[in-house]
Motif scaffolding. Sequence first.
Motif, PDB file in Angstrom:
ATOM      1  N   ILE A 340     -14.457  -6.537 -58.309  1.00  0.00           N
ATOM      2  CA  ILE A 340     -13.194  -6.877 -57.653  1.00  0.00           C
ATOM      3  C   ILE A 340     -12.099  -5.944 -58.177  1.00  0.00           C
ATOM      4  O   ILE A 340     -12.250  -5.348 -59.245  1.00  0.00           O
ATOM      5  N   GLY A 341     -11.025  -5.827 -57.427  1.00  0.00           N
ATOM      6  CA  GLY A 341      -9.947  -4.922 -57.829  1.00  0.00           C
ATOM      7  C   GLY A 341      -8.599  -5.623 -57.783  1.00  0.00           C
ATOM      8  O   GLY A 341      -7.887  -5.577 -56.780  1.00  0.00           O
ATOM      9  N   LEU A 342      -8.276  -6.276 -58.897  1.00  0.00           N
ATOM     10  CA  LEU A 342      -6.967  -6.934 -58.967  1.00  0.00           C
ATOM     11  C   LEU A 342      -5.929  -5.924 -59.433  1.00  0.00           C
ATOM     12  O   LEU A 342      -6.120  -5.251 -60.447  1.00  0.00           O
ATOM     13  N   GLY A 343      -4.847  -5.836 -58.696  1.00  0.00           N
ATOM     14  CA  GLY A 343      -3.785  -4.902 -59.048  1.00  0.00           C
ATOM     15  C   GLY A 343      -2.415  -5.535 -58.907  1.00  0.00           C
ATOM     16  O   GLY A 343      -2.276  -6.762 -58.883  1.00  0.00           O
ATOM     17  N   ILE A 344      -1.445  -4.677 -58.832  1.00  0.00           N
ATOM     18  CA  ILE A 344      -0.059  -5.134 -58.776  1.00  0.00           C
ATOM     19  C   ILE A 344       0.688  -4.408 -57.662  1.00  0.00           C
ATOM     20  O   ILE A 344       0.263  -3.349 -57.196  1.00  0.00           O
ATOM     21  N   MET A 345       1.769  -4.986 -57.236  1.00  0.00           N
ATOM     22  CA  MET A 345       2.767  -4.257 -56.441  1.00  0.00           C
ATOM     23  C   MET A 345       4.127  -4.734 -56.946  1.00  0.00           C
ATOM     24  O   MET A 345       4.216  -5.689 -57.712  1.00  0.00           O
ATOM     25  N   GLY A 346       5.170  -4.016 -56.555  1.00  0.00           N
ATOM     26  CA  GLY A 346       6.513  -4.444 -56.968  1.00  0.00           C
ATOM     27  C   GLY A 346       6.855  -4.126 -58.415  1.00  0.00           C
ATOM     28  O   GLY A 346       7.813  -4.691 -58.957  1.00  0.00           O
ATOM     29  N   PHE A 347       6.100  -3.203 -59.039  1.00  0.00           N
ATOM     30  CA  PHE A 347       6.405  -2.883 -60.443  1.00  0.00           C
ATOM     31  C   PHE A 347       7.791  -2.240 -60.586  1.00  0.00           C
ATOM     32  O   PHE A 347       8.568  -2.602 -61.472  1.00  0.00           O
ATOM     33  N   LEU A 408     -10.032  -4.717 -62.553  1.00  0.00           N
ATOM     34  CA  LEU A 408      -8.643  -4.269 -62.387  1.00  0.00           C
ATOM     35  C   LEU A 408      -8.525  -2.888 -61.769  1.00  0.00           C
ATOM     36  O   LEU A 408      -9.375  -2.018 -61.983  1.00  0.00           O
ATOM     37  N   THR A 409      -7.450  -2.703 -61.034  1.00  0.00           N
ATOM     38  CA  THR A 409      -7.201  -1.442 -60.352  1.00  0.00           C
ATOM     39  C   THR A 409      -5.713  -1.406 -60.016  1.00  0.00           C
ATOM     40  O   THR A 409      -5.033  -2.413 -60.170  1.00  0.00           O
ATOM     41  N   ILE A 410      -5.217  -0.250 -59.589  1.00  0.00           N
ATOM     42  CA  ILE A 410      -3.900  -0.285 -58.935  1.00  0.00           C
ATOM     43  C   ILE A 410      -4.027   0.456 -57.622  1.00  0.00           C
ATOM     44  O   ILE A 410      -4.276   1.658 -57.582  1.00  0.00           O
ATOM     45  N   ALA A 411      -3.926  -0.302 -56.539  1.00  0.00           N
ATOM     46  CA  ALA A 411      -4.060   0.242 -55.188  1.00  0.00           C
ATOM     47  C   ALA A 411      -2.711   0.775 -54.723  1.00  0.00           C
ATOM     48  O   ALA A 411      -1.666   0.423 -55.279  1.00  0.00           O
ATOM     49  N   PRO A 412      -2.727   1.607 -53.687  1.00  0.00           N
ATOM     50  CA  PRO A 412      -1.434   2.065 -53.151  1.00  0.00           C
ATOM     51  C   PRO A 412      -0.615   0.915 -52.550  1.00  0.00           C
ATOM     52  O   PRO A 412       0.601   0.978 -52.546  1.00  0.00           O
ATOM     53  N   THR A 413      -1.269  -0.099 -52.046  1.00  0.00           N
ATOM     54  CA  THR A 413      -0.620  -1.240 -51.358  1.00  0.00           C
ATOM     55  C   THR A 413       0.313  -0.772 -50.246  1.00  0.00           C
ATOM     56  O   THR A 413       1.366  -1.394 -50.019  1.00  0.00           O
ATOM     57  N   GLY A 414      -0.104   0.290 -49.549  1.00  0.00           N
ATOM     58  CA  GLY A 414       0.739   0.873 -48.513  1.00  0.00           C
ATOM     59  C   GLY A 414       1.214  -0.139 -47.473  1.00  0.00           C
ATOM     60  O   GLY A 414       2.400  -0.157 -47.124  1.00  0.00           O
ATOM     61  N   THR A 415       0.313  -0.967 -46.989  1.00  0.00           N
ATOM     62  CA  THR A 415       0.712  -1.941 -45.972  1.00  0.00           C
ATOM     63  C   THR A 415       1.109  -3.279 -46.573  1.00  0.00           C
ATOM     64  O   THR A 415       2.106  -3.876 -46.169  1.00  0.00           O
TER      65      THR A 415
END
Length: 565
Positions: A340-347, A408-415
């Motif tokens: 799985i790839g749990l990441g963040i957005m809004g940092f 864990l990962t950090i995706a671009p979260t583009g959308t």
Amino acid sequence: MNLSDNALKVLEKRYLGKDEAGVVRENPEQMFRRIADAIASSNSQSSEREFLAEEYYRFMASLDFLPNSPTIMNAGRPLGQLSACFVLPVGDSMPEIFDTVKATALIHQTGGGTGFSFSRLRPKGAVVRSTGGQASGPVSFMKVINASTDAIKQGGTRRGANMGILRVDHPDILEFIDCKMDLTQVTNFNISVAITDVFMQAVKEDGEYDLIAPHNGEVVGRLRAREVFDKIAHNAWANGEPGLFFIDTANRANPTPSRWTYEATNPCGEQVLGPYESCNLGSINLERHVRSSATGKPEVDWERLGRSVYLAVRFLDNVVDANRFPIPELAAVNQGTRRIGLGIMGFARLLMRLEIPYDSEEGLEMAEKVMSFIRDEAERTSQDLAKVHGPFPYYEGIGTRKRNSHLLTIAPTGTISMIADTSSGCEPEFSIIWYKNVMDGTHLPYTLEMFEIVARREGFWSDGLAEKIVQNHGSCRGLSEVPEKWQKVFATAHDIAPRWHVRMQAAFQKYIDAAVSKTINLPQEATVEDVEDAYLLSFELGCKGITVYRDGSRHNQVLNLGTNA
Ligand code: UDP
């Protein structure tokens, strides 16, 4: 539900259910219910199913967390394919290559992105025994996949994204490094060179290294490492590609080495995957995990963040079981690693709320604090799941006994960062005022509300300020009417020196078992040496790869990068 106008537009365009005439038949609340019910149904006990369905619903509807786009689009629907990231093997024979072309098409139809290593293909000009002819080489087969991607267009929801990787010691490496210099070629691919430790050592010593034909292991030539390094850096300086993938660094962190050696990543580089491996991603919205302290100062709400990490891991682990794949190999490997790839957005928004500049030691410390906390909570949750259900089936006794090979990962979260109306992944804001490219060239305006609120409160807002910021490349740095403290806090991607970008990526990577998607922004006047400097620093600091982008060097990006006003 607190969805912005822009978020609603994105949802309508791509995610809400439509009838055959294309009329939207689902509202956002029904959409989140559909996802929550489908994902919670992986649990065998009905009480737990009901409880988690409600929790998952609230978790998403509050915008505290969102799963990756394929989960939003396909959960509880006939396609049922929930992962954003895939790697497919490319074998050195016609049947193998065209099996991969077919698998790629089926994955793209479901909104997934695919990565490939072309390193096993014999070089251009090598003999083909069955026909007596000459092989056409890796780049020619990239073009086949590129053409097929054009034809699919992911059913109109998402353009097929591909990553093409070639080892630096492949005999066709020079052709590969140049294959995107003509911007009309292989447009559905991002490309990266797989860089070995041996190569980096040769760069340092200004030595030569061997080119090896992969089909027979023969050394067929030698190149001066610095010339190749310069060529990569020059092309990346000119148009952002290729990127680098530090393949030996990635393999040192491989928990399943007897299954495979990593050869490739997904399109945006945040997932290094084995053949037929996939990953479903989800990101916690850090901007929503801030509270006011007793003294009225904003601070991270650690308790709530801990709860969110627990729930996110449960959610993503359930996605592994709810997932449906278009070919059986993908299903088998997905169950084997349960990655799985749990990441963040809004940092970046979190830092702004805490009044910490992105490009500061304090900013790096906050990144480490947040990410190490998330890692600890995620590992605890996955270990607890392993106590009940056992470790992931491919577990080889390397690392802790967890339910998931990677967490864990950090995706671009583009959308999804647009749906959550926050800054993307671990990236700084692109501008204080900007436009974002959604699909088909549609541009949506974004204004950083937080800046306006602070500027009004602190008394430096004026009608002309917005226009001045637009003229100043979307930045408030250097504008005399903005106090220095706020110039620092409201940092934009262009304000931040390349070395700070790299250090931030490395700070996150320290606590992440997969990888980090990040763009190292360079100013327009940056030199090829500046690119090389960023490459060397990222290698030294243990990053798994690096992508640079020099301002203004390219007008159309493959993926959803912001465009300037
Ligand atoms: N991706 C893709 N097509 C796209 C955008 C993304 O296939 O148009 C894949 C790609 O592998 C990328 C991953 O999805 O690395 C995650 O991208 P992002 O976080 O931007 O996706 P979101 O969930 O926000 O749509």
